[in-house]
Design a protein around this motif. Structure first.
Motif, PDB file in Angstrom:
ATOM      1  N   ALA A  99       0.398   6.362   1.831  1.00  0.00           N
ATOM      2  CA  ALA A  99      -0.464   6.879   2.805  1.00  0.00           C
ATOM      3  C   ALA A  99       0.199   5.494   4.056  1.00  0.00           C
ATOM      4  O   ALA A  99      -0.108   5.504   5.114  1.00  0.00           O
ATOM      5  CB  ALA A  99      -1.484   7.694   3.732  1.00  0.00           C
ATOM      6  N   LEU A 100      -0.474   4.588   3.335  1.00  0.00           N
ATOM      7  CA  LEU A 100      -0.098   3.348   4.318  1.00  0.00           C
ATOM      8  C   LEU A 100       1.335   2.731   4.440  1.00  0.00           C
ATOM      9  O   LEU A 100       1.662   2.485   5.492  1.00  0.00           O
ATOM     10  CB  LEU A 100      -0.962   2.037   3.215  1.00  0.00           C
ATOM     11  CG  LEU A 100      -0.789   0.614   4.440  1.00  0.00           C
ATOM     12  CD1 LEU A 100      -1.546   0.656   5.408  1.00  0.00           C
ATOM     13  CD2 LEU A 100      -1.395  -0.284   3.696  1.00  0.00           C
ATOM     14  N   ASP A 101       2.087   3.105   2.969  1.00  0.00           N
ATOM     15  CA  ASP A 101       3.227   2.851   3.939  1.00  0.00           C
ATOM     16  C   ASP A 101       4.389   3.743   4.417  1.00  0.00           C
ATOM     17  O   ASP A 101       5.164   3.099   5.528  1.00  0.00           O
ATOM     18  CB  ASP A 101       4.193   3.153   2.426  1.00  0.00           C
ATOM     19  CG  ASP A 101       4.621   1.992   1.110  1.00  0.00           C
ATOM     20  OD1 ASP A 101       3.940   0.865   1.786  1.00  0.00           O
ATOM     21  OD2 ASP A 101       4.472   1.924  -0.400  1.00  0.00           O
ATOM     22  N   LYS A 113     -10.003   0.607   2.394  1.00  0.00           N
ATOM     23  CA  LYS A 113     -10.247  -0.618   2.286  1.00  0.00           C
ATOM     24  C   LYS A 113     -10.388  -1.178   1.161  1.00  0.00           C
ATOM     25  O   LYS A 113     -11.215  -1.913   0.856  1.00  0.00           O
ATOM     26  CB  LYS A 113     -11.823   0.516   2.232  1.00  0.00           C
ATOM     27  CG  LYS A 113     -11.954   1.189   3.620  1.00  0.00           C
ATOM     28  CD  LYS A 113     -11.731   0.418   4.885  1.00  0.00           C
ATOM     29  CE  LYS A 113     -12.195   1.414   6.452  1.00  0.00           C
ATOM     30  NZ  LYS A 113     -10.784   2.242   6.355  1.00  0.00           N
ATOM     31  N   VAL A 114      -9.540  -0.557  -0.153  1.00  0.00           N
ATOM     32  CA  VAL A 114      -9.791  -1.345  -1.002  1.00  0.00           C
ATOM     33  C   VAL A 114      -8.468  -1.355  -1.515  1.00  0.00           C
ATOM     34  O   VAL A 114      -7.196  -0.219  -0.935  1.00  0.00           O
ATOM     35  CB  VAL A 114     -10.376  -0.381  -2.459  1.00  0.00           C
ATOM     36  CG1 VAL A 114     -12.070  -0.586  -2.101  1.00  0.00           C
ATOM     37  CG2 VAL A 114      -9.608   1.018  -2.800  1.00  0.00           C
ATOM     38  N   ALA A 115      -7.413  -2.368  -2.234  1.00  0.00           N
ATOM     39  CA  ALA A 115      -6.011  -2.568  -2.255  1.00  0.00           C
ATOM     40  C   ALA A 115      -5.966  -1.856  -4.376  1.00  0.00           C
ATOM     41  O   ALA A 115      -4.807  -2.220  -4.498  1.00  0.00           O
ATOM     42  CB  ALA A 115      -5.974  -4.100  -2.917  1.00  0.00           C
ATOM     43  N   ASN A 116      -6.464  -1.069  -4.807  1.00  0.00           N
ATOM     44  CA  ASN A 116      -6.542  -1.050  -6.020  1.00  0.00           C
ATOM     45  C   ASN A 116      -6.209   0.371  -6.510  1.00  0.00           C
ATOM     46  O   ASN A 116      -5.428   1.395  -7.136  1.00  0.00           O
ATOM     47  CB  ASN A 116      -7.601  -1.646  -7.018  1.00  0.00           C
ATOM     48  CG  ASN A 116      -8.606  -1.318  -6.709  1.00  0.00           C
ATOM     49  OD1 ASN A 116      -9.275  -0.566  -5.726  1.00  0.00           O
ATOM     50  ND2 ASN A 116      -9.791  -1.204  -8.178  1.00  0.00           N
ATOM     51  N   VAL A 117      -6.300   1.065  -4.990  1.00  0.00           N
ATOM     52  CA  VAL A 117      -5.841   2.906  -5.145  1.00  0.00           C
ATOM     53  C   VAL A 117      -4.595   3.157  -4.065  1.00  0.00           C
ATOM     54  O   VAL A 117      -5.021   2.734  -2.693  1.00  0.00           O
ATOM     55  CB  VAL A 117      -7.483   3.670  -4.394  1.00  0.00           C
ATOM     56  CG1 VAL A 117      -6.644   4.516  -4.304  1.00  0.00           C
ATOM     57  CG2 VAL A 117      -8.353   2.993  -5.015  1.00  0.00           C
ATOM     58  N   ILE A 118      -4.264   3.609  -4.251  1.00  0.00           N
ATOM     59  CA  ILE A 118      -2.709   4.239  -3.818  1.00  0.00           C
ATOM     60  C   ILE A 118      -3.709   4.677  -2.876  1.00  0.00           C
ATOM     61  O   ILE A 118      -4.084   6.274  -2.513  1.00  0.00           O
ATOM     62  CB  ILE A 118      -1.603   5.266  -4.234  1.00  0.00           C
ATOM     63  CG1 ILE A 118      -0.872   3.675  -4.890  1.00  0.00           C
ATOM     64  CG2 ILE A 118      -0.512   5.594  -3.241  1.00  0.00           C
ATOM     65  CD1 ILE A 118       0.121   2.954  -4.593  1.00  0.00           C
TER      66      ILE A 118
END
Length: 410
Positions: A208-210, A241-246
């Motif tokens: 969803a960020l992409d 809020k974290v980088a290690n979860v899609i």
């Protein structure tokens, strides 16, 4: 005494004297609002401060009017035309009254009192309305008040907004009677995807960020094709809020502006395409909602001319109008579609390059010098109201110009 026997100089002298007697109280009212900035629909202290002040002057106030907790209405007079004055008093997050709404409310309160007392003094049929209009910055208070019937029967609507004396680059003056403003609409979008471990099995995720970043970049490409006075702004409201979860969810808020409603409708469609393309490219679902339409402002040459004349009587050099769009937006535009409306800009002393929505302008809006200008503006608005109540021919011209503008813009 008939209308023809009342000289406008007599009315001006009375208005000046009436507000001179309230000089201290008006300054305190202004200071209380400026010192206690409140956000949209949370302007409880400003609401109570203004209502208390107006009641102390002998007027009956309807608090929490038209279903809005921080709106109010004051009516005065009998018979004749109804002149509306709009009081704004909401502020901005973190930077307080950086749009000077404390000065707007001060000028409108002054105008309402002055015209109400003048109509009573000279025995002229006519009515006045002071309307508390919350949530101009965000929330569309006037649009909600229109829907609730607050402007029903209003013949003329008047208000004034502060700005620096150089509101347009290279053009310094005491104010501009008529300023064009952009139509504006909000777009809210939410992207929904699927979580996955960003390191372990990212291919199982739908990002969803992409989708959000892609939509933002799509709009960035669109900017090359925008007209000079069109604007698009965006705020990311919910991101990972974290980088290690899609991430499976993101949310954004857009504002889209264009000088006309037709242009706004076209531009909104293009922005929607950009948002939907971001979802399509990433496999996300997207929910899009639109709200808070602020229309463009329909200028009225007669109201602008009368403001210029009356401000001139106070030795203020005011431009009648400026044809360049002031690319901000206001829900007073919605009112200008309902009735002939004046939304003037008046200059206050401010640091060089200071502009509304900046902390330096918030400081400038709280000064004694700015207050002085607001009261002079209030006097001029009261005199315009007198013109519209007392002059049948002048009112007819004003109304006809407004109707012609509706036909031209439609």
């Amino acid at each position: 005494m008939t209308v023809t026997e009342i000289n406008i100089k007599e009315v001006k002298a009375f208005v000046d004297a009436a507000l001179e007697g309230l000089q201290k109280e008006l300054r305190e009212l202004n200071h209380q609002i400026w010192s206690n900035p409140e956000l949209a629909y949370e302007e409880h202290q400003a609401h109570d401060t203004i209502c208390d002040f107006i009641e102390a002057q002998g007027f009956a106030v309807t608090r929490h009017a038209y279903g809005l907790d921080t709106s109010f209405e004051v009516l005065s007079g009998t018979g004749g035309r109804l002149i509306n004055f709009n009081a704004e008093y909401d502020a901005l997050p973190d930077i307080g009254h950086a749009c000077g709404h404390n000065l707007i409310s001060t000028s409108s309160v002054a105008a309402f009192i002055a015209l109400s007392l003048a109509l009573k003094k000279f025995g002229l049929p006519g009515r006045t309305q002071l309307l508390g209009t919350p949530a101009e910055e965000n929330g569309g208070g006037k649009a909600k008040l229109i829907e609730a019937g607050a402007y029903k029967g209003v013949d003329i609507s008047l208000m004034a907004h502060p700005g620096p004396k150089q509101i347009y680059p290279g053009q310094e003056c005491c104010g501009i009677a008529g300023t064009l403003m952009n139509a504006r609409k909000n777009i809210h979008c939410e992207f929904s995807g699927r979580n996955a471990h960003a390191g372990g099995n990212p291919w199982e995720g739908i990002n969803a960020l992409d989708a959000l970043v892609s939509s933002y970049n799509n709009v960035a490409v669109l900017r090359q094709q925008l007209l000079p006075d069109q604007r698009i702004h965006c705020a990311f409201l919910d991101t990972p809020k974290v980088a290690n979860v899609i991430p499976a969810y993101t949310k954004a808020f857009w504002q889209v502006r264009s000088p006309t409603l037709t242009g706004l409708t076209t531009l909104i469609g293009k922005v929607r395409n950009c948002i939907e393309a971001g979802a399509l490219a990433t496999g996300c679902q997207v929910k899009i909602e639109e709200d808070e339409l602020y229309t463009d402002v329909r200028l009225n040459d007669t109201l602008c001319e009368r403001y210029q004349v009356h401000m001139g009587s106070y030795n203020r050099d005011v431009l009648k109008r400026h044809d360049k769009v002031l690319t901000g937006s206001s829900d007073i535009g919605n009112v200008s579609y309902e009735t002939p409306t004046l939304h003037t800009m008046f200059g206050i002393p401010a640091p060089e390059k200071s502009f509304p929505h900046h902390p330096t302008f918030a400081a400038a809006a709280g000064t004694d010098e700015a207050h002085t200008e607001a009261v002079i503006v209030g006097k001029s608005l009261a005199l315009i109201g007198w013109d519209m109540v007392s002059g049948d021919d002048l009112y007819d011209i004003t109304r006809n110009q407004w109707q012609d503008e509706i036909v031209r813009k439609d």
